[in-house]
Structures are given as structure tokens and as C-alpha cells.
Design a protein around this motif. Structure first.
Motif, PDB file in Angstrom:
ATOM      1  N   GLU A  31       0.834  -1.200   0.000  1.00  0.00           N
ATOM      2  CA  GLU A  31       0.000   0.000   0.000  1.00  0.00           C
ATOM      3  C   GLU A  31       0.864   1.244   0.000  1.00  0.00           C
ATOM      4  OE1 GLU A  31      -2.477  -0.549   3.376  1.00  0.00           O
ATOM      5  OE2 GLU A  31      -3.924  -1.843   2.301  1.00  0.00           O
ATOM      6  N   GLU A  32       2.003   1.196   0.681  1.00  0.00           N
ATOM      7  CA  GLU A  32       2.912   2.327   0.689  1.00  0.00           C
ATOM      8  C   GLU A  32       3.486   2.584  -0.707  1.00  0.00           C
ATOM      9  OE1 GLU A  32       4.993   5.548   1.899  1.00  0.00           O
ATOM     10  OE2 GLU A  32       3.472   4.417   2.995  1.00  0.00           O
ATOM     11  N   ILE A  33       3.820   1.483  -1.399  1.00  0.00           N
ATOM     12  CA  ILE A  33       4.329   1.632  -2.776  1.00  0.00           C
ATOM     13  C   ILE A  33       3.277   2.297  -3.661  1.00  0.00           C
ATOM     14  CG2 ILE A  33       5.018   0.349  -4.845  1.00  0.00           C
ATOM     15  CD1 ILE A  33       6.323  -1.698  -2.981  1.00  0.00           C
ATOM     16  N   MET A  34       2.056   1.866  -3.527  1.00  0.00           N
ATOM     17  CA  MET A  34       1.005   2.408  -4.387  1.00  0.00           C
ATOM     18  C   MET A  34       0.735   3.867  -4.046  1.00  0.00           C
ATOM     19  SD  MET A  34       0.626  -0.030  -6.348  1.00  0.00           S
ATOM     20  CE  MET A  34      -0.572   0.800  -7.347  1.00  0.00           C
ATOM     21  N   ARG A  35       0.864   4.280  -2.680  1.00  0.00           N
ATOM     22  CA  ARG A  35       0.668   5.682  -2.325  1.00  0.00           C
ATOM     23  C   ARG A  35       1.752   6.554  -2.955  1.00  0.00           C
ATOM     24  NH1 ARG A  35      -1.020   3.541   2.711  1.00  0.00           N
ATOM     25  NH2 ARG A  35       1.100   3.690   3.559  1.00  0.00           N
ATOM     26  N   GLU A  36       2.951   6.014  -2.967  1.00  0.00           N
ATOM     27  CA  GLU A  36       4.035   6.773  -3.584  1.00  0.00           C
ATOM     28  C   GLU A  36       3.800   6.951  -5.083  1.00  0.00           C
ATOM     29  OE1 GLU A  36       7.617   4.777  -2.686  1.00  0.00           O
ATOM     30  OE2 GLU A  36       7.586   5.233  -0.535  1.00  0.00           O
ATOM     31  N   LEU A  37       3.366   5.924  -5.715  1.00  0.00           N
ATOM     32  CA  LEU A  37       3.073   6.026  -7.166  1.00  0.00           C
ATOM     33  C   LEU A  37       1.935   7.001  -7.421  1.00  0.00           C
ATOM     34  CD1 LEU A  37       3.316   2.270  -8.283  1.00  0.00           C
ATOM     35  CD2 LEU A  37       4.938   4.107  -8.787  1.00  0.00           C
ATOM     36  N   ARG A  38       0.970   6.986  -6.493  1.00  0.00           N
ATOM     37  CA  ARG A  38      -0.192   7.856  -6.698  1.00  0.00           C
ATOM     38  C   ARG A  38       0.226   9.304  -6.514  1.00  0.00           C
ATOM     39  NH1 ARG A  38      -3.052   5.645  -3.298  1.00  0.00           N
ATOM     40  NH2 ARG A  38      -4.228   4.222  -4.633  1.00  0.00           N
ATOM     41  N   HIS A  39       1.020   9.583  -5.438  1.00  0.00           N
ATOM     42  CA  HIS A  39       1.457  10.964  -5.205  1.00  0.00           C
ATOM     43  C   HIS A  39       2.384  11.434  -6.325  1.00  0.00           C
ATOM     44  CE1 HIS A  39      -0.618  11.082  -1.476  1.00  0.00           C
ATOM     45  NE2 HIS A  39       0.247  10.298  -0.760  1.00  0.00           N
ATOM     46  N   GLY A  40       3.142  10.535  -6.874  1.00  0.00           N
ATOM     47  CA  GLY A  40       4.042  10.923  -7.961  1.00  0.00           C
ATOM     48  C   GLY A  40       3.394  10.865  -9.338  1.00  0.00           C
ATOM     49  N   GLN A  41       2.081  10.615  -9.346  1.00  0.00           N
ATOM     50  CA  GLN A  41       1.309  10.522 -10.618  1.00  0.00           C
ATOM     51  C   GLN A  41       1.945   9.538 -11.593  1.00  0.00           C
ATOM     52  OE1 GLN A  41       0.904  14.548 -12.100  1.00  0.00           O
ATOM     53  NE2 GLN A  41      -0.662  15.049 -10.567  1.00  0.00           N
ATOM     54  N   LYS A  42       2.319   8.365 -11.023  1.00  0.00           N
ATOM     55  CA  LYS A  42       2.939   7.328 -11.835  1.00  0.00           C
ATOM     56  C   LYS A  42       2.155   6.017 -11.800  1.00  0.00           C
ATOM     57  CE  LYS A  42       7.644   9.074 -11.264  1.00  0.00           C
ATOM     58  NZ  LYS A  42       9.026   8.761 -10.817  1.00  0.00           N
ATOM     59  N   LEU A  43       0.906   6.103 -11.384  1.00  0.00           N
ATOM     60  CA  LEU A  43       0.102   4.876 -11.398  1.00  0.00           C
ATOM     61  C   LEU A  43      -0.031   4.350 -12.840  1.00  0.00           C
ATOM     62  CD1 LEU A  43      -2.855   5.498  -8.900  1.00  0.00           C
ATOM     63  CD2 LEU A  43      -1.034   3.791  -8.735  1.00  0.00           C
ATOM     64  N   PRO A  44       0.273   3.076 -13.059  1.00  0.00           N
ATOM     65  CA  PRO A  44       0.219   2.518 -14.441  1.00  0.00           C
ATOM     66  C   PRO A  44      -1.198   2.112 -14.845  1.00  0.00           C
ATOM     67  CG  PRO A  44       1.004   0.842 -12.942  1.00  0.00           C
ATOM     68  CD  PRO A  44       0.810   2.077 -12.103  1.00  0.00           C
ATOM     69  N   PHE A  45      -2.117   3.012 -14.684  1.00  0.00           N
ATOM     70  CA  PHE A  45      -3.505   2.703 -15.047  1.00  0.00           C
ATOM     71  C   PHE A  45      -4.054   3.818 -15.924  1.00  0.00           C
ATOM     72  CE2 PHE A  45      -2.796   0.652 -10.902  1.00  0.00           C
ATOM     73  CZ  PHE A  45      -3.044  -0.655 -11.229  1.00  0.00           C
ATOM     74  N   PRO A  46      -4.766   3.552 -16.948  1.00  0.00           N
ATOM     75  CA  PRO A  46      -5.091   2.183 -17.389  1.00  0.00           C
ATOM     76  C   PRO A  46      -3.945   1.471 -18.100  1.00  0.00           C
ATOM     77  CG  PRO A  46      -5.986   3.758 -18.920  1.00  0.00           C
ATOM     78  CD  PRO A  46      -5.377   4.565 -17.803  1.00  0.00           C
ATOM     79  N   GLU A  47      -2.822   2.218 -18.429  1.00  0.00           N
ATOM     80  CA  GLU A  47      -1.701   1.583 -19.113  1.00  0.00           C
ATOM     81  C   GLU A  47      -0.403   2.193 -18.618  1.00  0.00           C
ATOM     82  OE1 GLU A  47      -1.519  -0.904 -20.987  1.00  0.00           O
ATOM     83  OE2 GLU A  47      -3.584  -1.253 -21.668  1.00  0.00           O
ATOM     84  N   PHE A  48       0.722   1.484 -18.864  1.00  0.00           N
ATOM     85  CA  PHE A  48       2.037   2.063 -18.638  1.00  0.00           C
ATOM     86  C   PHE A  48       2.282   3.143 -19.677  1.00  0.00           C
ATOM     87  CE2 PHE A  48       2.734  -2.197 -16.776  1.00  0.00           C
ATOM     88  CZ  PHE A  48       3.191  -1.824 -15.514  1.00  0.00           C
ATOM     89  N   ASP A  49       3.127   4.118 -19.279  1.00  0.00           N
ATOM     90  CA  ASP A  49       3.498   5.127 -20.274  1.00  0.00           C
ATOM     91  C   ASP A  49       4.437   4.490 -21.295  1.00  0.00           C
ATOM     92  OD1 ASP A  49       6.454   5.708 -19.468  1.00  0.00           O
ATOM     93  OD2 ASP A  49       5.298   5.726 -17.580  1.00  0.00           O
ATOM     94  N   LEU A  50       4.631   5.179 -22.421  1.00  0.00           N
ATOM     95  CA  LEU A  50       5.389   4.618 -23.547  1.00  0.00           C
ATOM     96  C   LEU A  50       6.828   4.317 -23.156  1.00  0.00           C
ATOM     97  CD1 LEU A  50       5.502   3.844 -26.514  1.00  0.00           C
ATOM     98  CD2 LEU A  50       6.040   6.230 -27.056  1.00  0.00           C
TER      99      LEU A  50
END
Length: 828
Positions: free
Chosen positions: A781-800
């Protein structure tokens, strides 16, 4: 064109100069030899012309029109002037390369052609004119008219001395006289009479005129022909008899009445080819004999009723019998056509000659189209040989009309010159020389066939035995080839020997049966041989691709060989198979219904070849079955199933199935759904989705598009993630290995996420149950919070960029596996 080439390409000019110095370049410029007698024609007429060449100068005459020509030669061209009773003008003749004919023009562009003749002009034009009696005068006139009917109008010009033009003034030109003579001939040609019957009963010495009454066959219309004696010629003291030419109007009225029986018009020059009367048949028979000797036999054979002769030998036998009949007519005396009835409405047969050995008779014979044609009767043709044998020693009646003999009569005459006894019959009507010829044929053909087949065996390397066949090459190829060669030589001999029908036809039938059986046997096995050769030369990687075509072609070819041999045999034996074939049109429906399934399977096989949904060696899914295609035949498809049994499916059924050709895939689908326990938190689920997508992108055996992992929904016992991806292989074994590797990696990912797989069961939470790993859950959950705060959540897809970095970065085969080779870096 040549001038243009020399202008554009200067090299052509040099080539032209070189060619002009070669011997053949000057041949065309050399003058032809115009000296000789030429039988010429123009529109509506013709003349016999005699030319004499002196250097480049040519002079000549055509006496029938009191004509003269003179001209100058330039290469193959003769140009000059002509003059005759009709006037004068210029002409141009161009000789053909073989110097046997020429093409020319005169006047305002009228054509004038000629062909060289070996006869002298007196023989060709004048012949022998005898006017010592009325009947001989008429005979000479008819002969000239019959020749003039072929377009040589000057033939009538030479008989002016036989005609009395006293009813006309002296202003008549030769062309006018020819027109009047032709009109008189057209009248006489419509009548039927025997010339010798015109002989008067008493002495005509001192008589001023002699009139005979002639009639038209069928209508009995009368016409009176008057003869008058003329002044003695050549100091003989005898008075030549001339035919009185009536006034033109009187002749046209008489001709009009006589033409009522012919639709009111003078028949076309080739109208007699329709064989509408006995005269037409006799005339066509005599005219076409020379064409028949040169191979153009169709019209000649139509004049004879050959229905009693087997169809397979009808042409050769008919020609031979016609030759016998011609020889008989030469000995009887070739008739004038005016002596034979030409009534198109006649019903009774016409008897031309009677002899104890046979009769020459012409009768109307019904044809297949319902019409009637006058032909020499079947009885006449059957007795033609006996007639000739009975009259063989009779001298020819008209030697000057005798044509060149055919090979049969030349051989026979040579045998006769050796010894007369060679012509004696030695059983079954066969003469001694013919028996000797048959024996020589066997003596020569048998060893010749052995030598020939030995050469063939050496060239094609035919072995005595073949592992693929129970029959040896001798039986399949060499023996039938020998029989065909012997039978073929025998057939050629029969066409020359002229054996009697009682022997000739059975021999022909025997030879025909031999050719049918041996030829069919040889062709049948040749089809197999060709099929084997095509199979042996097919490429190994495409060996089975066109097997269906070869199978279809081989079967159809064999069927055609069998049917052809049977039909040829039926033709030889005169079996009326045409009616049977026609009956198939009626019975074909019943046969088609009875053989419906067979026809459906045959059509299905053709469809499989044309569409090619599968080929031999393909792994496919059809209906509820999986298997490898082992064979495609005319009737069915054979499939080797996964349990190694052979499934036979009719072609008609197979083509209607939903066929999935698995061999032709370029990739294989990996699709599965993974269920996780409901205790799994959303962030854990997000992490799982991201890691699974990374796995698919990084795996080198998975295509990046459209590889996906998606949260699919809520199941009865789980939250579900659907995985959809294509593996880069068409081989099942490789696919199973890749799938296994991906599934094992998925287990690692799930274990690392802190959740577990769900399963359809009731969970009782006991003290021993660890439940959800809280520590790992917090970490994820901590990893996902960091991704969310950094606007790096891979949803709906990974960036190019991430997708590019992750692609094919996993080790496959995995490190430590047998196939890894000691290293596991896929990028290395």
C-alpha cells in the motif's frame, strides 16, 4: 521500314550492303522461265496460252480468242500488252517462287491467273475433234463444253468449226460466238441422252439437215437439235457435220423452260457436290478421285454407300473400293455426264453397268439428317473388287484420261510384271503376292519391334522388376509396345495391300482389338509412371501440398484411358455405342441419384483442391476432433487423431465442417483468468495488475500487442484478473513451455504481493490461519501511495517509456533451466 532503320541506325546500312553481296540476295532478281504452256483464267473465262521467252522478251498466243501477248521481264515480273478479238490493253504478271504459277492484272484491275501445264497447247486446247458424223460432232462439242464449265471458256472457242452460225451475221466476234456456244451447251447439258443413239437409221448422203429430238430427264421436255453438213476440209472429200446454232431469243426461251426443274436458275458450278442426282454423283466421283489420292477424301467418300463397312476402317476401305471402281470405269469408258440422268426428283435407282461379277448402280440413300443423297450402292461397293478382277485384262477405253496409279496398283502391276501367276488366288480371294507380302511383314515387324523396345528400355532404363509393382516393366511397357508396333505396321500394310473384304475386315478388326487392348494397357501404366515421377520430383517441404491434384489427375486420366479404349474397341467391332451414350442422357438422372454420395465426395475433393483449407501434414481441428491430415483422396480425408487412430471423413462432409487449421497459425493465444481472495486490497490488486503487465511486456516470447491484464470483475469466491496475450510460436510444445514459465512467474508475483489465490470453498478463520499478511500489505500500500502521489500509477496503461524499457527484459528460458545455456539474460 528498312529505309527508316538505316536512317536511325547507320549499322543497318552496312548490313544491307553486306547482304546485297550474298548469293541469295540476287536470286530474286534473276528472270524466271516463262517459256511453256499456261492454263489461265480470268473473271468469267479463261484461255490456254503458249509463251516463248528470248532473253528478257516474251511473246505468246492464246488461240482460243485469237489473242497475242508480248512483254518484257524484270525479275519475276512480266509486263506488256495483250490484244485479241475483244480489243487490247496492258497487263502485268508476277511469277510465283516455284515458277509453276503466276498472278496478274489487266485492264482496270481485273485479275488474270495462270498455272503451268506439261501438255502441249494442241493437246490441252484442241484435243481430237471428229465431225465425221452428227453423233461424233455432238460428242466433241460436249467434251469441250464440259471443260469450259470449269471456267476455261476458250474450250468452246476451239469448237467453232463444229457449229453453224448461219442464223447470225458476220459481225459476231469470237467472244460473241463463245457466249452463243455456252448458251447452247447449257441447253444440251440439261438433257439426258446416249450419244450413240443419235445415229440415223439410214444413209444421210446428200441430206441437207439431220434433226434429233432430245428430252429432259424427269419432265420429258423435248428439244430439237439440228445438224447440217459443211464444206469438205483437208481435201478428204468428207463433209463435216455441224450443229446449227438457233437464234439467241429462241435458245433463251428453251433454256428457261428446262430450268424450271432447277428452281429457274443455272446450277452453280459446284452444285453437283450436293449429290442430288445420279449425274451429280458420277461427276463428283470422277472429279474428286485425284483429290482423294492426295488425301482429301471426304467428298469422294460421300459418293459411295459405305454403311456396310465397319466405321473404324470405313475411310481406308472406302478409298480402296473407290479405286477398284475407278479402274473398272476406265475399262468400260468414262461416261459423258449428259448420258446420266440428272432428274433431282428421280426415285428409281440408276444402273450404269451390268456384269456377271457385279453391277454399277447409283441409288438414293437416306442420311442421318433425314435427307437423301445419291450414292453408289452398298452392293456396288461390295462387288467392286470382283468387277475389277473380272475386267483386269480389258484394255483401257480412254488411255489419255488415265490418272497415275496408287501404291496398291503399282505394287500389283510390278508383281504382274514379275510373273502372272503371282496374281492367282491362293485361298480366301487373296492373291499369291499378297500372301507373300503378309509373310514378309511378319518376318520384318517382329524382330524390328524387339530391337525398338530394347532401345526404349535402354533409353528410359526400364528394369525387369519394380519394387512398387507386382508386374515387371516388360509386362507393363515393353510387350504392349511391341504389339502396338507390329499392329501399326500391319495396319499400314493393309492400307496398301488391298486385300479382299472377307480377309481385310477381320484382319483390321483383329489389329484394332490388339491396338485397343495393348494401347489401353500401356497408357494405363504410363499414367502410373508419370504420377510416380511427379511424386519423386516434388520438393520435400511441399511434397504433400498438391497430392490431391495428382490423385485427381491420375484417377481421371486412368478413367479416360479405360473409356477411350472401350469406345475404340466398340468402334472397331461396329457396336452402336452412340445410342448407349445418347441413352445416358435419359438414364443419367437415375445414375446421378444412385451415385449421389460418390459425386458429392468427388466434387468435395475438387473443392478441397481449389480452396485448399488444409493440406496433407496440417494439424487441424474439425468438429469435435483434433488431428493431422494424412491423406486427401477422391472420396475421403484421412486424419490421424491425438490418440493415434485414423479418422476417415467423406469429402462432402469434411468441406461443410468448421475447419480450424492450427498449422497455419503464426502465434498462439494464452488466455486465463486468475482469482484472488476478497481480502485483497485495491492497492494490492493495482500492484498485481502492474506487475503482471510488466511480466507480459518483458517476456520475449509474448507479443507486446495486444498483451493485457485487466481487472475482470467479482466472482463468487474471488476478485478476477483476466490475462490475454499471444505467444510467438505455432508449435504446441513451445507454447506449453512458455505458458508454464509465465504461470510460475505469476505465482512469484502473487506471493510477493501478500495476497493469495482464491478457491471455491468456505473459509473458517482459525487461530492457526495467518490470514492476510499485514506487513506486506502495508508495504504494497505504501508503494502504491508513492506512485499515486508521484502521478505514476500505471492505469489504465504504462506510459510509452516504461513500456519500451520493460519490453523483452525477462530471462527466457529462465536462469538455471536446461535451455538457458548457463545464462538467463534475454537481452544479452
Amino acid at each position: 521500314m528498312w529505309y527508316a532503320l538505316t536512317r536511325v541506325f547507320p549499322g543497318f546500312r552496312a548490313l544491307a550492303l553486306v547482304l546485297s553481296t550474298l548469293p541469295f540476295a540476287t536470286m530474286a532478281a534473276e528472270p524466271g522461265d516463262w517459256t511453256g504452256v499456261w492454263d489461265t483464267q480470268w473473271r468469267g473465262g479463261g484461255a490456254v496460252m503458249e509463251l516463248q521467252q528470248d532473253g528478257n522478251q516474251v511473246v505468246g498466243t492464246y488461240p482460243g480468242f485469237r489473242g497475242e501477248v508480248e512483254g518484257r521481264i524484270d525479275g519475276s515480273e512480266l509486263a506488256g500488252k495483250w490484244s485479241d478479238a475483244a480489243g487490247e490493253g496492258v497487263f502485268i504478271f508476277v511469277m510465283s517462287p516455284d515458277q509453276q504459277s503466276f498472278m496478274g492484272r489487266f485492264g482496270t484491275g481485273e485479275w488474270w491467273t495462270g498455272v503451268r501445264t506439261d501438255k502441249k497447247i494442241q493437246e490441252t486446247l484442241f484435243g481430237k475433234l471428229d465431225a465425221s458424223s452428227a453423233e461424233l460432232t455432238l460428242l466433241s462439242f460436249l467434251k469441250a463444253g464440259n471443260q469450259a464449265g470449269e471456267g476455261r471458256s476458250d474450250r468452246l472457242g476451239v469448237v467453232f468449226q463444229l457449229l453453224d452460225f448461219s442464223a447470225f451475221d458476220d459481225s459476231l466476234t469470237p467472244y460473241d460466238r463463245i457466249d452463243l456456244a455456252r448458251l447452247l451447251f447449257q441447253i444440251v447439258d440439261r438433257l439426258t441422252f446416249r450419244v450413240w443413239e443419235l445415229r440415223p437409221n439410214g444413209d444421210l448422203s446428200g441430206a441437207e439437215e439431220y434433226t434429233v429430238n432430245l428430252t429432259q430427264a424427269g419432265t420429258n421436255l423435248p428439244y430439237s437439235l439440228t445438224f447440217r453438213p459443211g464444206e469438205p476440209t483437208n481435201g478428204t472429200g468428207s463433209e463435216p457435220w455441224r450443229i446449227v446454232v438457233p437464234p439467241e431469243a429462241e435458245m433463251r426461251e428453251a433454256l428457261e423452260a428446262l430450268l424450271d426443274n432447277y428452281d429457274g436458275a443455272v446450277p452453280h458450278p459446284r452444285k453437283h457436290h450436293e449429290l442430288a442426282s445420279p449425274r451429280d454423283t458420277m461427276r463428283t466421283f470422277l472429279e474428286q478421285w485425284n483429290n482423294a489420292r492426295n488425301g482429301k477424301r471426304e467428298l469422294f467418300l460421300k459418293t459411295m454407300d459405305l454403311s456396310q463397312i465397319a466405321a473404324a476402317v470405313r475411310e481406308d476401305e472406302g478409298f480402296l473400293l473407290g479405286e477398284y471402281l475407278i479402274e473398272v470405269l476406265y475399262r468400260i469408258g468414262l461416261p459423258l455426264r449428259q448420258e446420266i440422268p440428272d432428274d433431282p426428283n428421280r426415285q428409281a435407282a440408276y444402273t450404269h453397268f451390268v456384269h456377271p461379277a457385279g453391277t454399277i448402280e447409283i441409288q438414293p440413300v437416306g442420311q442421318e439428317d433425314g435427307s437423301f443423297r445419291w450414292q453408289f450402292s452398298a452392293e456396288t461397293m461390295a462387288s467392286a473388287r470382283q468387277l475389277f478382277m473380272a475386267m483386269e485384262d480389258m484394255p483401257l477405253a480412254q488411255v489419255e484420261q488415265r490418272r497415275e496409279s496408287t501404291p496398291f496398283f503399282e505394287i500389283r502391276n510390278n508383281a504382274r510384271s514379275i510373273h502372272r501367276d503371282l496374281l492367282q488366288e491362293a485361298g480366301a480371294g487373296v492373291e499369291v503376292w499378297q500372301w507373300i507380302a503378309l509373310a514378309l511383314l511378319l518376318v520384318i515387324s517382329i524382330p524390328l519391334s524387339w530391337v525398338f523396345t530394347w532401345i526404349v528400355a535402354q533409353i528410359f532404363q526400364l528394369k525387369k522388376s519394380d519394387e512398387n509393382h507386382s508386374l515387371s516393366a516388360k509386362v507393363r511397357f515393353l510387350w504392349p509396345l511391341r504389339l502396338i508396333l507390329i499392329a501399326g505396321l500391319g495396319l499400314l500394310a493393309l492400307r496398301t495391300l488391298g486385300l479382299p473384304q472377307a480377309v481385310d475386315i477381320p484382319l483390321r478388326v483383329f489389329i484394332g482389338v490388339t491396338l485397343s487392348i495393348a494401347g489401353g494397357w500401356l497408357a494405363y501404366h504410363l499414367v502410373d509412371k508419370v504420377s510416380e515421377m511427379l511424386d519423386a520430383h516434388s520438393h520435400s517441404n511441399h511434397r504433400y501440398r498438391d497430392e490431391i491434384l495428382r490423385s485427381l489427375a491420375t484417377s481421371i486420366a486412368k478413367l479416360a484411358v479405360v473409356i477411350g479404349a472401350i469406345l475404340f474397341l466398340a468402334e472397331i467391332l461396329s457396336i452402336p455405342y452412340q445410342g448407349v451414350i445418347a441413352g445416358l442422357g435419359i438414364g443419367g438422372l437415375a445414375v446421378a441419384l444412385a451415385a449421389r454420395s460418390t459425386l458429392e465426395n468427388l466434387i468435395g475433393g475438387i473443392t478441397l483442391y481449389a480452396d485448399k483449407p488444409v493440406e496433407v501434414g496440417d494439424f487441424c481441428c474439425f468438429g469435435d476432433h483434433l488431428g493431422v491430415i494424412e491423406g486427401i483422396g477422391l472420396r475421403s480425408v484421412k486424419v490421424r487423431s491425438l490418440d493415434q487412430s485414423v479418422i476417415t471423413v467423406p469429402n462432402a462432409e469434411f468441406v461443410n465442417l468448421n475447419i480450424e487449421n492450427l498449422t497455419r497459425r503464426d502465434r498462439m493465444l494464452l488466455q486465463t483468468t486468475i482469482g484472488f481472495r476478497y481480502e485483497t486490497s485495491p492497492d494490492q490488486l493495482r500492484w498485481l495488475l502492474a506487475e503482471i503487465r510488466k511480466l507480459l511486456l518483458r517476456h520475449p516470447m509474448v507479443t507486446p500487442e495486444p498483451a493485457r491484464a485487466r481487472f475482470a470483475g467479482f466472482g463468487n469466491h474471488s476478485v478476477d484478473i483476466e490475462i490475454f496475450a499471444y505467444v510467438k510460436t505455432s508449435d504446441f510444445n513451445k507454447f506449453f513451455g512458455v505458458r508454464e514459465d509465465i504461470f510460475l512467474r505469476l505465482i512469484d508475483i502473487v506471493e510477493e504481493s501478500g495476497t493469495t489465490f482464491a478457491f471455491p470453498s468456505t473459509v473458517n478463520y482459525l487461530a492457526q490461519d495467518s490470514g492476510v499478511d499485514s506487513e506486506r500489505t502495508m508495504r504494497i500500500e505504501e508503494i502504491m501511495r508513492e506512485l499515486r502521489h508521484g502521478q505514476k500509477l500505471p492505469f489504465p496503461e504504462f506510459d510509452l517509456q516504461t513500456r519500451t524499457e520493460l519490453r523483452d527484459s525477462l530471462d527466457y528460458p529462465p536462469e538455471g533451466s536446461v535451455d538457458s545455456g548457463g545464462g538467463g539474460n534475454a537481452k544479452s
